[in-house]
Write a protein that holds these residues in place. Structure first.
Motif, PDB file in Angstrom:
ATOM      1  N   ALA A 142       0.828  -1.209   0.000  1.00  0.00           N
ATOM      2  CA  ALA A 142       0.000   0.000   0.000  1.00  0.00           C
ATOM      3  C   ALA A 142       0.861   1.258   0.000  1.00  0.00           C
ATOM      4  O   ALA A 142       0.565   2.239  -0.705  1.00  0.00           O
ATOM      5  N   ALA A 143       1.956   1.235   0.775  1.00  0.00           N
ATOM      6  CA  ALA A 143       2.850   2.389   0.818  1.00  0.00           C
ATOM      7  C   ALA A 143       3.515   2.625  -0.531  1.00  0.00           C
ATOM      8  O   ALA A 143       3.673   3.771  -0.979  1.00  0.00           O
ATOM      9  N   THR A 144       3.901   1.530  -1.184  1.00  0.00           N
ATOM     10  CA  THR A 144       4.546   1.644  -2.497  1.00  0.00           C
ATOM     11  C   THR A 144       3.593   2.229  -3.529  1.00  0.00           C
ATOM     12  O   THR A 144       3.948   3.134  -4.290  1.00  0.00           O
ATOM     13  N   VAL A 145       2.367   1.695  -3.554  1.00  0.00           N
ATOM     14  CA  VAL A 145       1.363   2.203  -4.500  1.00  0.00           C
ATOM     15  C   VAL A 145       1.054   3.664  -4.207  1.00  0.00           C
ATOM     16  O   VAL A 145       0.958   4.501  -5.118  1.00  0.00           O
ATOM     17  N   GLY A 146       0.918   3.997  -2.915  1.00  0.00           N
ATOM     18  CA  GLY A 146       0.630   5.375  -2.547  1.00  0.00           C
ATOM     19  C   GLY A 146       1.730   6.331  -2.960  1.00  0.00           C
ATOM     20  O   GLY A 146       1.471   7.430  -3.470  1.00  0.00           O
ATOM     21  N   ALA A 147       2.978   5.918  -2.765  1.00  0.00           N
ATOM     22  CA  ALA A 147       4.107   6.762  -3.153  1.00  0.00           C
ATOM     23  C   ALA A 147       4.165   6.964  -4.658  1.00  0.00           C
ATOM     24  O   ALA A 147       4.462   8.064  -5.148  1.00  0.00           O
ATOM     25  N   THR A 148       3.858   5.903  -5.407  1.00  0.00           N
ATOM     26  CA  THR A 148       3.861   6.007  -6.870  1.00  0.00           C
ATOM     27  C   THR A 148       2.788   6.970  -7.355  1.00  0.00           C
ATOM     28  O   THR A 148       3.037   7.826  -8.216  1.00  0.00           O
ATOM     29  N   LEU A 149       1.580   6.841  -6.812  1.00  0.00           N
ATOM     30  CA  LEU A 149       0.485   7.724  -7.213  1.00  0.00           C
ATOM     31  C   LEU A 149       0.779   9.169  -6.813  1.00  0.00           C
ATOM     32  O   LEU A 149       0.471  10.109  -7.559  1.00  0.00           O
ATOM     33  N   ALA A 150       1.367   9.353  -5.630  1.00  0.00           N
ATOM     34  CA  ALA A 150       1.703  10.705  -5.189  1.00  0.00           C
ATOM     35  C   ALA A 150       2.744  11.339  -6.105  1.00  0.00           C
ATOM     36  O   ALA A 150       2.651  12.530  -6.448  1.00  0.00           O
ATOM     37  N   ARG A 151       3.735  10.545  -6.497  1.00  0.00           N
ATOM     38  CA  ARG A 151       4.762  11.070  -7.402  1.00  0.00           C
ATOM     39  C   ARG A 151       4.147  11.524  -8.715  1.00  0.00           C
ATOM     40  O   ARG A 151       4.477  12.590  -9.244  1.00  0.00           O
ATOM     41  N   ARG A 152       3.246  10.697  -9.267  1.00  0.00           N
ATOM     42  CA  ARG A 152       2.611  11.056 -10.534  1.00  0.00           C
ATOM     43  C   ARG A 152       1.776  12.321 -10.392  1.00  0.00           C
ATOM     44  O   ARG A 152       1.734  13.162 -11.301  1.00  0.00           O
ATOM     45  N   ALA A 153       1.086  12.467  -9.260  1.00  0.00           N
ATOM     46  CA  ALA A 153       0.244  13.645  -9.056  1.00  0.00           C
ATOM     47  C   ALA A 153       1.073  14.913  -8.896  1.00  0.00           C
ATOM     48  O   ALA A 153       0.653  15.998  -9.324  1.00  0.00           O
ATOM     49  N   LEU A 154       2.250  14.802  -8.296  1.00  0.00           N
ATOM     50  CA  LEU A 154       3.058  15.970  -7.985  1.00  0.00           C
ATOM     51  C   LEU A 154       4.063  16.328  -9.081  1.00  0.00           C
ATOM     52  O   LEU A 154       4.621  17.424  -9.073  1.00  0.00           O
ATOM     53  N   THR A 155       4.320  15.389 -10.007  1.00  0.00           N
ATOM     54  CA  THR A 155       5.291  15.635 -11.069  1.00  0.00           C
ATOM     55  C   THR A 155       4.585  16.161 -12.307  1.00  0.00           C
ATOM     56  O   THR A 155       3.720  15.481 -12.866  1.00  0.00           O
ATOM     57  N   PRO A 156       4.908  17.354 -12.757  1.00  0.00           N
ATOM     58  CA  PRO A 156       4.231  17.881 -13.951  1.00  0.00           C
ATOM     59  C   PRO A 156       4.599  17.069 -15.184  1.00  0.00           C
ATOM     60  O   PRO A 156       5.743  16.623 -15.330  1.00  0.00           O
ATOM     61  N   PRO A 157       3.655  16.854 -16.095  1.00  0.00           N
ATOM     62  CA  PRO A 157       3.956  16.093 -17.311  1.00  0.00           C
ATOM     63  C   PRO A 157       4.912  16.858 -18.216  1.00  0.00           C
ATOM     64  O   PRO A 157       4.946  18.090 -18.218  1.00  0.00           O
ATOM     65  N   TYR A 158       5.695  16.116 -18.942  1.00  0.00           N
ATOM     66  CA  TYR A 158       6.661  16.686 -19.888  1.00  0.00           C
ATOM     67  C   TYR A 158       5.912  17.129 -21.138  1.00  0.00           C
ATOM     68  O   TYR A 158       5.243  16.327 -21.792  1.00  0.00           O
ATOM     69  N   ASP A 159       5.992  18.382 -21.471  1.00  0.00           N
ATOM     70  CA  ASP A 159       5.280  18.927 -22.619  1.00  0.00           C
ATOM     71  C   ASP A 159       6.083  18.669 -23.891  1.00  0.00           C
ATOM     72  O   ASP A 159       7.191  19.182 -24.051  1.00  0.00           O
ATOM     73  N   LEU A 160       5.521  17.875 -24.789  1.00  0.00           N
ATOM     74  CA  LEU A 160       6.217  17.538 -26.026  1.00  0.00           C
ATOM     75  C   LEU A 160       6.032  18.578 -27.127  1.00  0.00           C
ATOM     76  O   LEU A 160       6.696  18.491 -28.166  1.00  0.00           O
ATOM     77  N   SER A 161       5.171  19.540 -26.916  1.00  0.00           N
ATOM     78  CA  SER A 161       4.929  20.554 -27.947  1.00  0.00           C
ATOM     79  C   SER A 161       6.222  21.303 -28.263  1.00  0.00           C
ATOM     80  O   SER A 161       6.864  21.873 -27.369  1.00  0.00           O
TER      81      SER A 161
END
Length: 339
Positions: free
Chosen positions: A10-29
């Motif tokens: 649960a901690a691993t999944v939570g950390a992964t989801l938190a990272r995705r939420a807090l990391t801005p997506p890379y803009d390919l434009s």
């Protein structure tokens, strides 16, 4: 104190989801990507997906005619350039980087997609087969990253296309699996060491995809039987993933900055089984190997297209993928030996 496994999960999944939420997506434009093996198959699908998300691309492959057809099929004037070269030649890699920067003014993304897959039993493979696979699938990405690093520092992205075969060694794909294990290790090493340079590395591990590639794969052993099995499994709905969907997931992993992404449910299931029950997985793979065609009389390889059968020619998904992903010149029949 012993921590319950469920709590760790649960901690691993939570950390992964938190990272995705807090990391801005890379803009390919407006970004520029160099895609190796970009003239056909998965490379062509990846180029299309990158274009859809606003990037400009350079396609690198060995054959100019394939590159010209790929560039025309992408139908993006001014946004696609091509460079002919061999990824096993350092001078060609240097030239591909220079040509990309010359054509587009910059280089932001490397997609190390070029690869070779040799099919056949271990008894018919040679040490040269292993060396060739390592050169194309593992050492070429290393050399290209080093050549492009001056342009990637401070925000560049790198994709290493490994494979499910880089987590689970599949019978009759020994050179391929060894090289893809190496590619996965390379991706992990680059991820850790290039972070200080501001470069994000993503390793992707796709399962079987409908790219039309079996017809150009070197086949050994009982060649017609090996090819029929390989080409059939490579186009089974449910077991395989549409190449466009695979490309979408791979580019999404790039945009998110994932360290590693397994592409396709069957690939995820088998890699999970390997991680959780390696002994059982090994036993099942050994059993499966006994059911595959036995060795042939020679170590010589032929391209899959040279041993087409009525069954492989009649597969509509295979034919559609070959046509869509530039695996054969227009009008070429399945049994011809053209490039």
């Amino acid at each position: 104190m012993r921590i319950p496994k469920r709590l760790l999960l649960a901690a691993t999944v939570g950390a992964t989801l938190a990272r995705r939420a807090l990391t801005p997506p890379y803009d390919l434009s407006g970004k520029v990507a160099l895609v190796t093996g970009g003239s056909r198959g998965l490379g062509l699908a990846l180029a299309q997906e990158l274009l859809t998300r606003g990037a400009r691309v350079t396609l690198m492959a060995r054959t100019e005619a394939d590159l010209d057809r790929a560039q025309a099929s992408l139908n993006a004037p001014g946004r696609v350039s091509v460079v002919a070269g061999d990824v096993t030649q350092a001078a060609d890699l240097d030239r591909a980087v220079a040509e990309t920067v010359r054509a587009h003014g910059r280089l932001d993304v490397l997609v190390n997609n070029a690869g070779i897959i040799q099919v056949g039993p271990l008894a018919n493979t040679t040490e040269a087969d292993f060396r060739q696979s390592l050169e194309v699938n593992a050492l070429a990405p290393l050399r290209l990253v080093r050549a492009a690093l001056p342009h990637l520092r401070g925000g560049g992205r790198v994709v290493i296309v490994s494979s499910l075969g880089g987590k689970v060694a599949v019978p009759h794909l020994a050179p391929y699996s060894v090289s893809k294990f190496a590619a996965a290790g390379l991706g992990q090493a680059l991820r850790a060491e290039l972070a200080r340079e501001g470069v994000t590395v993503t390793t992707v591990l796709p399962g079987l995809m409908r790219t039309g590639s079996p017809r150009n794969a070197p086949i050994k052993g009982q060649q017609a039987r090996e090819y029929t099995l390989f080409a059939t499994l490579d186009n089974l709905p449910g077991l395989t993933l549409d190449a466009h969907e695979a490309a979408r997931r791979i580019v999404t992993a790039l945009v998110r900055g994932d360290a590693e992404a397994t592409i396709g449910a069957p690939a995820w299931l088998l890699s999970t089984a390997q991680a959780l029950a390696p002994q059982l997985t090994a036993d099942l793979l050994a059993l499966g190997s006994r059911l595959l065609p036995g060795p042939g009389r020679t170590t010589q390889a032929v391209a899959g297209r040279e041993v087409e059968t009525a069954l492989t020619r009649a597969n509509p998904l295979k034919s559609a993928a070959e046509a869509e992903f530039n695996q054969k010149p227009a009008g070429q029949s399945g049994g011809e030996a053209g490039a």
